[in-house]
Scaffold this motif. Sequence first.
Motif: not given
Length: 516
Positions: A109-110, A155-162, A381-387, A403-405
Amino acid sequence: MFRLSLVVAVFATALALPASAQRPPIPVRDTVVAEAAPLPVPKEMSSVTEHTIRIDGQVVPYRATAATMLLRNGRGEPIGSLYYTAYTRTDVKDVSRRPLAFLYNGGPGSASAWLHMGAFGPRRIVTADAAPTPPAPYQWVDNASSLIDVADLVFIDPIGTGFSRVVGKGTGRDFWGIDEDAASLADFISHYVSQNARWNSPKYLIGESYGTTRSAVLVNRLQRREGMDFNGVVLISAVLDFETLAFAPGHDIGYALYLPSYAATAAYHGLIPKPQNLATFLDEVRRYALGPYLAALSKGGSLSDADRATTLQQLSRYTGLSEDYLAKADLRVNLGQFRAELQRRQGLATGRLDSRFDGPMGDQLAETADYDPQSTAISSAYTAAINSYLRDDLKFTTDERYSLSGGTPGWNWTREGQAGGGGGGRGGAPYVGSDLAQALLTNPNLRVQIENGYYDLATPFFAIEYTIDHLAVPATARAHVEQRYYEAGHMMYVLEPELVKLKANIARLIAATSGR
């Protein structure tokens, strides 16, 4: 990043092209359930931008593709929209032979933001080391330790993430389980490779935390079912056998496997004398843990008073915990207790993902630590950076929340054993070592590299060593698995010198296995 708190809780109680109709489908579940109204099916999206980065004095031009791909079931119906970010070096004459790596984080879920913005993407978020990162504005910089110079990256975001979502007639049950997750990522990888003419590229899986569990199942599935052999698999902060992380009544192995990590942590915080050579000291603790300590635990109530006293003394020397506390714990201190007790006199809780971090304890009498100082220190910091990066730099326009996690509720930990194909585990403790063993046996050229943080209390290094030592493979296959070590935690890349070392180790693996 590994949200293993979710896992531990379970075990304590238990170039984006249109989707082709020719894709091998994700299997349809046999279970008949009441039909729910289909969710909206979005169009596949893609944003392509051009960039350059300087790495080791060399200018590397690359194309970034931020995109979604629709995943379909056996009837060709869309059931998931998977988001990914791909980086392709553009000055390569024959891209079909260039190494290609697929990367993801854990959880389960990450999202992949941690490895993406912290380790191997072309841009990196700057965070404080072993301390909370101050609030915005944050800073991200060109990442000199990106892997884009040696491999193309997806870079892959599995279903339910990102930005990845269940769509159409899909349900969470189609994706949120050990084998379901691997099936959906295998579907994505096989179609990405086909759409982008990369079947002849040397291929790699790079996963962190639960992403290492995923990698064992995924590489075995891709090799056996898709005929796609891999050159290498990188396991960052690995767990293949969840029983090695458990502190279950009547099962003592977890206490022994955590002891070297407890000792490294105690030494770092000055609760025991700092060793002149950490690696040599930890070899000593390993021998004690699986020797006299495990022998003492195995005797249970028949342990003599003399042996009990000797064990208490040695445990105190290694852990920094008092003999009185250890006696009350019956020689068995679980992770939550250790994190609360180690620095209790200083009013501090010790980090779980990285035990170099600490933070104030609200309840000074608490038996266990109730939050992770490392996680809270860097997550914002990671939440702000990726968005900001995906929306502003890569021009991926969406109103969806990233969705980060935590986006995979009701995860299915149950596996059915398959002859030679993986599965297994006791009760709520899955085991995927058999999947990795099968992958090594069927592909004698496969190389596996495991990256371990000495201060990782989520997936301790001694536990994965123990798991690899017990794989049901001949010595020739086990010799294809190598261990690497870092003086940091679960996310060793948050410490920049260790990130440099991590990149160098993985780059060497790629060079050695790709015919470059």
